[in-house]
Design a protein around this motif. Sequence first.
Motif, mmCIF file in Angstrom:
data_model
loop_
_atom_site.group_PDB
_atom_site.id
_atom_site.type_symbol
_atom_site.label_atom_id
_atom_site.label_comp_id
_atom_site.label_asym_id
_atom_site.label_seq_id
_atom_site.Cartn_x
_atom_site.Cartn_y
_atom_site.Cartn_z
ATOM 1 N N UNK A 48 0.864 -1.116 0.073
ATOM 2 C CA UNK A 48 -0.046 0.072 0.001
ATOM 3 C C UNK A 48 0.916 1.138 0.124
ATOM 4 N N UNK A 49 1.732 1.291 0.979
ATOM 5 C CA UNK A 49 2.521 2.641 0.948
ATOM 6 C C UNK A 49 3.429 2.623 -0.282
ATOM 7 N N UNK A 50 4.062 1.632 -0.804
ATOM 8 C CA UNK A 50 4.793 1.648 -2.149
ATOM 9 C C UNK A 50 3.696 2.228 -3.060
ATOM 10 N N UNK A 51 2.705 1.926 -3.114
ATOM 11 C CA UNK A 51 1.507 2.378 -4.263
ATOM 12 C C UNK A 51 1.036 3.811 -3.903
ATOM 13 N N UNK A 101 0.447 8.602 6.689
ATOM 14 C CA UNK A 101 1.290 9.508 7.156
ATOM 15 C C UNK A 101 2.650 9.446 6.527
ATOM 16 N N UNK A 102 3.283 8.053 6.633
ATOM 17 C CA UNK A 102 4.363 7.837 6.192
ATOM 18 C C UNK A 102 4.581 8.037 4.509
ATOM 19 N N UNK A 103 3.414 7.792 3.812
ATOM 20 C CA UNK A 103 3.459 7.926 2.342
ATOM 21 C C UNK A 103 3.449 9.440 1.989
ATOM 22 N N UNK A 104 2.706 10.386 2.881
ATOM 23 C CA UNK A 104 2.700 11.742 2.588
ATOM 24 C C UNK A 104 4.225 12.505 3.076
ATOM 25 N N UNK A 105 4.823 11.812 4.216
ATOM 26 C CA UNK A 105 5.875 12.523 4.444
ATOM 27 C C UNK A 105 7.143 12.185 3.375
ATOM 28 N N UNK A 106 7.161 10.766 3.068
ATOM 29 C CA UNK A 106 8.268 10.365 2.210
ATOM 30 C C UNK A 106 8.026 10.864 0.934
ATOM 31 N N UNK A 107 6.653 10.965 0.239
ATOM 32 C CA UNK A 107 6.498 11.308 -0.994
ATOM 33 C C UNK A 107 5.919 12.688 -1.325
ATOM 34 N N UNK A 108 5.640 13.600 -0.139
ATOM 35 C CA UNK A 108 5.635 14.877 -0.151
ATOM 36 C C UNK A 108 3.888 15.095 -0.410
ATOM 37 N N UNK A 109 3.641 16.555 -0.652
ATOM 38 C CA UNK A 109 2.132 16.853 -0.765
ATOM 39 C C UNK A 109 1.459 16.377 -2.121
ATOM 40 N N UNK A 110 2.325 16.002 -2.966
ATOM 41 C CA UNK A 110 1.608 15.620 -4.371
ATOM 42 C C UNK A 110 0.992 14.176 -3.979
ATOM 43 N N UNK A 111 1.034 13.515 -2.965
ATOM 44 C CA UNK A 111 0.611 12.545 -2.284
ATOM 45 C C UNK A 111 -0.730 12.796 -1.813
ATOM 46 N N UNK A 167 3.798 -0.439 15.240
ATOM 47 C CA UNK A 167 5.108 -0.338 15.831
ATOM 48 C C UNK A 167 6.202 0.132 14.966
ATOM 49 N N UNK A 168 7.151 0.509 15.774
ATOM 50 C CA UNK A 168 8.318 1.048 15.070
ATOM 51 C C UNK A 168 8.987 0.344 13.954
ATOM 52 N N UNK A 169 9.092 -1.137 13.985
ATOM 53 C CA UNK A 169 9.885 -1.642 13.082
ATOM 54 C C UNK A 169 8.819 -1.856 11.584
ATOM 55 N N UNK A 170 7.624 -1.815 11.875
ATOM 56 C CA UNK A 170 6.590 -1.787 10.541
ATOM 57 C C UNK A 170 6.899 -0.556 9.960
ATOM 58 N N UNK A 171 6.868 0.625 10.744
ATOM 59 C CA UNK A 171 7.074 1.977 10.300
ATOM 60 C C UNK A 171 8.407 2.203 9.375
ATOM 61 N N UNK A 172 9.408 1.586 10.040
ATOM 62 C CA UNK A 172 10.734 1.837 9.516
ATOM 63 C C UNK A 172 10.880 0.822 8.012
ATOM 64 N N UNK A 173 10.014 -0.161 8.019
ATOM 65 C CA UNK A 173 10.058 -1.096 6.690
ATOM 66 C C UNK A 173 9.110 -0.079 5.821
ATOM 67 N N UNK A 174 8.041 0.453 6.275
ATOM 68 C CA UNK A 174 7.194 1.236 5.267
ATOM 69 C C UNK A 174 7.939 2.236 4.680
ATOM 70 N N UNK A 175 9.004 2.813 5.578
ATOM 71 C CA UNK A 175 9.819 3.892 5.002
ATOM 72 C C UNK A 175 10.867 3.403 4.161
ATOM 73 N N UNK A 176 11.362 2.160 4.282
ATOM 74 C CA UNK A 176 12.147 1.573 3.345
ATOM 75 C C UNK A 176 11.740 1.300 2.146
ATOM 76 N N UNK A 177 10.681 0.526 2.073
ATOM 77 C CA UNK A 177 9.978 -0.010 0.766
ATOM 78 C C UNK A 177 9.459 1.199 -0.015
ATOM 79 N N UNK A 178 9.012 2.273 0.657
ATOM 80 C CA UNK A 178 8.670 3.541 -0.027
ATOM 81 C C UNK A 178 9.958 4.132 -0.740
ATOM 82 N N UNK A 179 11.198 4.251 0.180
ATOM 83 C CA UNK A 179 12.175 4.698 -0.435
ATOM 84 C C UNK A 179 12.881 3.834 -1.780
ATOM 85 N N UNK A 180 12.582 2.473 -1.674
ATOM 86 C CA UNK A 180 13.095 1.696 -2.646
ATOM 87 C C UNK A 180 12.216 1.912 -3.915
ATOM 88 N N UNK A 181 10.973 1.930 -3.937
ATOM 89 C CA UNK A 181 10.410 2.119 -5.001
ATOM 90 C C UNK A 181 10.614 3.561 -5.704
#
Lengths: 115, 115, 115, 115, 115, 115
Positions: C53-56, C87-97, D44-58
């Motif tokens: 989901x977050x990747x999408x 929230x993670x998606x909006x922070x990593x990807x910015x306001x275009x998300x 939890x923190x680990x899930x969130x870090x992995x969300x940040x990681x996969x977002x960064x990878x794609x």
Amino acid sequence: MSNLVNEFNGYRTKMNEVILAKDNLVIKRLWNLDTNTYAAGALDVTTKELLGLVASMVLRCDDCIKYHLGKAYELKVTTEQMYEVFAVANIVGGTIVIPHTRRAAEYWEELKNNE
Amino acid sequence: MSNLVNEFNGYRTKMNEVILAKDNLVIKRLWNLDTNTYAAGALDVTTKELLGLVASMVLRCDDCIKYHLGKAYELKVTTEQMYEVFAVANIVGGTIVIPHTRRAAEYWEELKNNE
Amino acid sequence: MSNLVNEFNGYRTKMNEVILAKDNLVIKRLWNLDTNTYAAGALDVTTKELLGLVASMVLRCDDCIKYHLGKAYELKVTTEQMYEVFAVANIVGGTIVIPHTRRAAEYWEELKNNE
Amino acid sequence: MSNLVNEFNGYRTKMNEVILAKDNLVIKRLWNLDTNTYAAGALDVTTKELLGLVASMVLRCDDCIKYHLGKAYELKVTTEQMYEVFAVANIVGGTIVIPHTRRAAEYWEELKNNE
Amino acid sequence: MSNLVNEFNGYRTKMNEVILAKDNLVIKRLWNLDTNTYAAGALDVTTKELLGLVASMVLRCDDCIKYHLGKAYELKVTTEQMYEVFAVANIVGGTIVIPHTRRAAEYWEELKNNE
Amino acid sequence: MSNLVNEFNGYRTKMNEVILAKDNLVIKRLWNLDTNTYAAGALDVTTKELLGLVASMVLRCDDCIKYHLGKAYELKVTTEQMYEVFAVANIVGGTIVIPHTRRAAEYWEELKNNE
């Protein structure tokens, strides 16, 4: 022998081994599938490699570009044809593709100068 | 006649007129250049259109995809060839290209069913 | 019953059938592999769906987002957890998300209101 | 001690200081918010870090990947779990993610070999 | 009154309310920060809105484009200036920006025709 | 003299010569058009360079960023103004823009320290 070409191939081989040794089934199958994608079918191998190249250029993936440049070189794509692929990538993807075109042009020169 | 194809062409024509009427030199020249990019050269017209198509697919631009599908259809690209282009786009660009492939497949069916 | 959810699922099923009927081996295998990717392994199914989901979301693929929202709903992800993914998606990807977050929030409401 | 890890952390620290010294309020607040995003909550923190990681990878951001790999390492994510995250990123984002996966795998090895 | 403009503003307001009601702190703060970003500073408000617009165009976010077009219209940006922003976006981002330029041009006409 | 600035300009000049020597008409015209895009018009030259810069930042093209930083420096853009452009890019494009902001900040320091 060309530094750029050797470095790229060396690092690629070394890291592919590290990754495949982890035995993640999805990654292994995706990589197999990647090879199948460029096999001759209704479209010939050269057309498919150029499709892979232009896709890599507009997505601005330097290592992907190098890989397809190497394949295109083996398939005897001419420099004139190559620059027409570069032109499509630059028009579709815009001027942000230019720095990647510079690195692609450099790598292509090294492939040609190895002859 | 197909709704999807007519709607796309109609909107495209209408808005191109609005934009070109503003007489912005850079935009006008870029659009001319866009046409030149796909003219026959060291690569034939069909190959160039397929390069434009795969680039549009990995960049996930539905309207760009429709445009190149229309051109490819006129150039007698077969459905089997077309799906090999779709395959390259899906492998290079990943599963996020799938929804665009669905819409591309739908548009391609409409082009074929108009016959 | 929700319109958004039914429309999405209906169109998806219809076009998947059109595409798979063409029997392109690479596409068929990639789609199989896509299913395997989200199977339980060292990470549980819910974590994997949230990764998808977050990747999408950061890649801004509305249909991919809807697909993973549907799965996350079946897996009993709570609204509070869901908005932490947003929230993670909006922070990593910015306001275009943000516009994609609006459509995701709308779809999530429809999934919840179906109960 | 690992070169890759030290270099990354050193450059990051040095340039963050340069940037924060300019006292741009929006940038300072965004960076604070970035830290908050990965704090424990409904996930939890680990899930969130992995969300940040996969977002960064794609999104193919090597430095962002390194940052989240470092965090995931501290959180005792296993190599098997890590490669399942890599697999999701490669499937969703396609083969253009492979070169970034190579660099991620290299960095992960260095983190593990520091032990 | 314009349909496009009303629809966009209505949906935006409705969904922002749904999202903010969930009280996710990161999202709320990011949205506040978003507003601050475009406040007058060393650069004036119009320049900042045009920066936000061109960024939205090359990232091909139609709703983000509409938002900044609305702001630019209130700030009395002329059509000639607007098309120079469009030109930068088309050159930097390539022909994949064209379909978004068509929709931007349509929205701009509606804003102007409301007068 | 600054290493980063010299290296960037040297490589850029060398590879532009290689590329232009191939005489691909589309590429040559696109590059001419690129220069025209930033000429004074309804918007002044500085505004246009900053538009080019923010577009390059959200598209995360380090070399494009360096080019526009060099131009902005010649046009006497202040550090405070520059960081407001960085802020727009970071908000619109998200935290994945941060590593590119670090490299931009480093290059900007070198331009300023050459004085």
